[in-house]
Structure formats: structure tokens, C-alpha cells
Design a protein around this motif. Sequence first.
Motif, PDB file in Angstrom:
ATOM      1  N   GLY A   1       0.770  -1.226   0.000  1.00 60.92           N
ATOM      2  CA  GLY A   1       0.000   0.000   0.000  1.00 60.92           C
ATOM      3  C   GLY A   1       0.801   1.275   0.000  1.00 60.92           C
ATOM      4  O   GLY A   1       0.244   2.355  -0.136  1.00 60.92           O
ATOM      5  N   ALA A   2       2.133   1.185   0.164  1.00 59.23           N
ATOM      6  CA  ALA A   2       2.936   2.405   0.223  1.00 59.23           C
ATOM      7  C   ALA A   2       3.123   3.006  -1.152  1.00 59.23           C
ATOM      8  O   ALA A   2       3.197   4.216  -1.304  1.00 59.23           O
ATOM      9  CB  ALA A   2       4.287   2.121   0.870  1.00 59.23           C
ATOM     10  N   GLY A   3       3.202   2.189  -2.201  1.00 62.72           N
ATOM     11  CA  GLY A   3       3.213   2.665  -3.561  1.00 62.72           C
ATOM     12  C   GLY A   3       4.515   3.272  -4.029  1.00 62.72           C
ATOM     13  O   GLY A   3       5.556   3.180  -3.380  1.00 62.72           O
ATOM     14  N   PHE A   4       4.429   3.925  -5.178  1.00 64.83           N
ATOM     15  CA  PHE A   4       5.561   4.515  -5.876  1.00 64.83           C
ATOM     16  C   PHE A   4       5.498   6.024  -5.705  1.00 64.83           C
ATOM     17  O   PHE A   4       4.439   6.633  -5.846  1.00 64.83           O
ATOM     18  CB  PHE A   4       5.458   4.128  -7.356  1.00 64.83           C
ATOM     19  CG  PHE A   4       6.531   4.695  -8.238  1.00 64.83           C
ATOM     20  CD1 PHE A   4       7.751   4.041  -8.379  1.00 64.83           C
ATOM     21  CD2 PHE A   4       6.313   5.869  -8.938  1.00 64.83           C
ATOM     22  CE1 PHE A   4       8.729   4.561  -9.209  1.00 64.83           C
ATOM     23  CE2 PHE A   4       7.286   6.399  -9.764  1.00 64.83           C
ATOM     24  CZ  PHE A   4       8.502   5.741  -9.906  1.00 64.83           C
ATOM     25  N   ALA A   5       6.633   6.659  -5.404  1.00 66.41           N
ATOM     26  CA  ALA A   5       6.657   8.103  -5.193  1.00 66.41           C
ATOM     27  C   ALA A   5       7.996   8.660  -5.617  1.00 66.41           C
ATOM     28  O   ALA A   5       9.012   7.964  -5.614  1.00 66.41           O
ATOM     29  CB  ALA A   5       6.387   8.443  -3.733  1.00 66.41           C
ATOM     30  N   CYS A   6       8.015   9.941  -5.997  1.00 65.50           N
ATOM     31  CA  CYS A   6       9.224  10.610  -6.471  1.00 65.50           C
ATOM     32  C   CYS A   6       9.419  11.923  -5.718  1.00 65.50           C
ATOM     33  O   CYS A   6       8.448  12.600  -5.368  1.00 65.50           O
ATOM     34  CB  CYS A   6       9.129  10.892  -7.969  1.00 65.50           C
ATOM     35  SG  CYS A   6       8.823   9.429  -8.995  1.00 65.50           S
ATOM     36  N   ALA A   7      10.668  12.299  -5.513  1.00 68.56           N
ATOM     37  CA  ALA A   7      10.964  13.553  -4.821  1.00 68.56           C
ATOM     38  C   ALA A   7      10.676  14.754  -5.704  1.00 68.56           C
ATOM     39  O   ALA A   7      10.289  15.815  -5.212  1.00 68.56           O
ATOM     40  CB  ALA A   7      12.417  13.568  -4.364  1.00 68.56           C
ATOM     41  N   THR A   8      10.860  14.633  -7.039  1.00 64.79           N
ATOM     42  CA  THR A   8      10.515  15.729  -7.949  1.00 64.79           C
ATOM     43  C   THR A   8       9.687  15.186  -9.115  1.00 64.79           C
ATOM     44  O   THR A   8       9.891  14.067  -9.580  1.00 64.79           O
ATOM     45  CB  THR A   8      11.752  16.450  -8.504  1.00 64.79           C
ATOM     46  OG1 THR A   8      12.357  15.677  -9.553  1.00 64.79           O
ATOM     47  CG2 THR A   8      12.769  16.726  -7.420  1.00 64.79           C
TER      48      THR A   8
ATOM     49  N   PRO B   1       4.514  20.390  -9.195  1.00 63.05           N
ATOM     50  CA  PRO B   1       5.638  21.318  -9.342  1.00 63.05           C
ATOM     51  C   PRO B   1       6.561  21.255  -8.134  1.00 63.05           C
ATOM     52  O   PRO B   1       6.121  20.859  -7.046  1.00 63.05           O
ATOM     53  CB  PRO B   1       4.939  22.678  -9.448  1.00 63.05           C
ATOM     54  CG  PRO B   1       3.617  22.487  -8.780  1.00 63.05           C
ATOM     55  CD  PRO B   1       3.227  21.059  -9.007  1.00 63.05           C
ATOM     56  N   PRO B   2       7.825  21.615  -8.361  1.00 62.03           N
ATOM     57  CA  PRO B   2       8.409  22.110  -9.604  1.00 62.03           C
ATOM     58  C   PRO B   2       8.825  20.977 -10.555  1.00 62.03           C
ATOM     59  O   PRO B   2       9.306  19.939 -10.112  1.00 62.03           O
ATOM     60  CB  PRO B   2       9.637  22.886  -9.124  1.00 62.03           C
ATOM     61  CG  PRO B   2      10.008  22.242  -7.829  1.00 62.03           C
ATOM     62  CD  PRO B   2       8.741  21.761  -7.206  1.00 62.03           C
ATOM     63  N   ALA B   3       8.626  21.215 -11.847  1.00 60.21           N
ATOM     64  CA  ALA B   3       9.036  20.252 -12.875  1.00 60.21           C
ATOM     65  C   ALA B   3       9.211  20.974 -14.194  1.00 60.21           C
ATOM     66  O   ALA B   3       8.376  21.807 -14.574  1.00 60.21           O
ATOM     67  CB  ALA B   3       7.993  19.146 -13.018  1.00 60.21           C
ATOM     68  N   THR B   4      10.272  20.671 -14.902  1.00 55.06           N
ATOM     69  CA  THR B   4      10.505  21.180 -16.251  1.00 55.06           C
ATOM     70  C   THR B   4       9.598  20.426 -17.210  1.00 55.06           C
ATOM     71  O   THR B   4       9.595  19.201 -17.228  1.00 55.06           O
ATOM     72  CB  THR B   4      11.969  20.966 -16.669  1.00 55.06           C
ATOM     73  OG1 THR B   4      12.839  21.334 -15.596  1.00 55.06           O
ATOM     74  CG2 THR B   4      12.292  21.773 -17.912  1.00 55.06           C
TER      75      THR B   4
ATOM     76  N   ASN C   1      13.188  21.098 -12.588  1.00 56.10           N
ATOM     77  CA  ASN C   1      13.857  20.009 -11.866  1.00 56.10           C
ATOM     78  C   ASN C   1      14.950  19.340 -12.674  1.00 56.10           C
ATOM     79  O   ASN C   1      15.894  18.812 -12.114  1.00 56.10           O
ATOM     80  CB  ASN C   1      12.849  18.957 -11.370  1.00 56.10           C
ATOM     81  CG  ASN C   1      12.223  18.150 -12.485  1.00 56.10           C
ATOM     82  OD1 ASN C   1      12.038  18.632 -13.617  1.00 56.10           O
ATOM     83  ND2 ASN C   1      11.878  16.905 -12.196  1.00 56.10           N
ATOM     84  N   LEU C   2      14.848  19.373 -14.015  1.00 54.96           N
ATOM     85  CA  LEU C   2      15.826  18.722 -14.877  1.00 54.96           C
ATOM     86  C   LEU C   2      16.086  19.550 -16.126  1.00 54.96           C
ATOM     87  O   LEU C   2      15.158  20.143 -16.676  1.00 54.96           O
ATOM     88  CB  LEU C   2      15.294  17.352 -15.349  1.00 54.96           C
ATOM     89  CG  LEU C   2      15.323  16.172 -14.408  1.00 54.96           C
ATOM     90  CD1 LEU C   2      14.587  15.001 -15.052  1.00 54.96           C
ATOM     91  CD2 LEU C   2      16.756  15.770 -14.092  1.00 54.96           C
TER      92      LEU C   2
END
Length: 299
Positions: A86-93, A110-113, A137-138
Amino acid sequence: GGALLLPLLSLLCFGFLKGARPSTFTVKNNCAYTVWPGILSNAGVAPPSTTGFALSPGESRAVAVADGWSGRMWGRTLCVQSSSSGAGFACATGDCGSGTVECSGRGAAPPATLAEFTLASIGGDDFYDVSLVDGFNLPVLVAPANGSCPTTDCPTDLNAQCPPELRVIVAGATVACRSACEAFGTEAYCCNGAHGTPAACAPTGYSRLFKAACPRAYSYAYDDATSTFTCAGGSAGYGVVFCPAGGSRYARWTCSARRGHLAHFDRFFFWTCACGQRSMHHARLVVVDLRHMNELYYI
């Protein structure tokens, strides 16, 4: 009349099929770390067969989209898949909040290019841009396969020159740079309310900083004149490249081999340890879900 009808219908059908051919995006990761591209179609537009995937350093992937597709692409970084249920997939940006690698109709936090596209059939024009309106971010480059069309990009690592008040920091390093709109929320920065027209929303000191670093990218909402590009519709497709100049913005992350460095992001903790070397080539980033103390991912 009937003798002419069949050839005419055949010609019209051929022209329709020719104009309705899909376009192909070749998405490449030139960063020295894994990037998870995300794809969001505009409302009412059919999504491609994938809306999120992983690209290792140097890896590329072709993604076909339907004729007339419009939407956006971006890169997600520092992503983890929890081993706990149940914790799933996550990203810092750039996280899309779907809980899985596939974004499935969700956009980037956001933030994201952003790389943004409105594609046309043969006879019309494609429109495309790189946008920093939602922050950075990139580094990203968009290159039409049609070599007569211009490229656009934000090749500079804005994280290295991000003002302190806009920085998103993980493990002691700036991993993204917020827009002034996200950071402060005022009408002047967000181009809304009394500032909701091109005449009333002028560039700010923050957008000028973005524009100086990436002159072909959108730096604020009404930065159209120098930031939107066109190419004849029905061309062979586009390349989208993360970190077009190569390298890694995480190369600056260092810590003591004895103690390491611990930083908090949401419920995940990021632990870096340079093992006595001042280079991420000799370092590890360990992401730990403290609720279960599971070691989740290494970079």
C-alpha cells in the motif's frame, strides 16, 4: 460518374490514412542517474500506450502518440517503490501522485521542467515548447526529427543557481527550483487576477533569472514570443532528452564515510554516503521508509 467515384474515394482514403499516421517521441536519458519520464495528454486526447516508465543513464525509449496528439512530458527523479503493501511509488521531484510508475492521467507536481506539444496532421503546424512556468527540476531538450525545424531547450542546471527561497532541498542538495508563483502565490507572480493579461503581467526578477539561463524556454505564463516553436505537422516525430549536456547535478552530494547525511522528504528519508570519495560515482543514495525500516532503492 460511377467509374470516377471509386478512384476518387481511394485517393481520399489514402490521403486520410497518410495524414492520420502517428508521431513518435524518442525519449532519452543523458543524466548520470535514473529518470522516470511522465506523460500527460490534454483533456479529450487519447493517451499513448504508456504514461510513465524508467530510463537508466544512457537509455532511450520510443513512444508513439496518435495523430493530432497534445500534452506534456517531464522527468521524475529520486523515485522509490516501497516494498511495504500500500505504500506505492513516489518521487521527490515531478511526482504525478498515481502511486505507480504509470501516471495514468495525472500531471506533475511542481516544480518540474515541462516539454509541451500540440501536434497537427499533415497540412497544419505542430507547436512545442519547454516550460519553466511550473519551476525546474531537470535540464530538457526538444529536438524535432525534421532537421529544418528549430530545437528548444533548457540545458542549464538551474538548481545550481536557484535562489535560496525557491530551492527544494533533499539530503542537503537542491533537487528542484520552484517558480515564484508556487513559492509566493501572488497575482503578479502567477499572472492571474488583476495581472491576468499579457499587458498586466510583466517579467519579474525571478522569471528573468530563468530566462537568462534558458533563453528559449518559457520563464513565465506570457513569455510566448521567444518560447513557442513550430514545425510542419506530420513530420517524423520529436526527441526529448533529459540532461542534454550530460553530467549529474547530484555530483555535489558528499558526506562523511563515517556518519553519512540524513534528510527528510515526506515519509521517506534519504541517506547519502560518499564512502570517503568526493564524487557520487563512489556514493550511494539509500531511501528508507521509516514506517517499515525497509531499504528501498539505491542510486
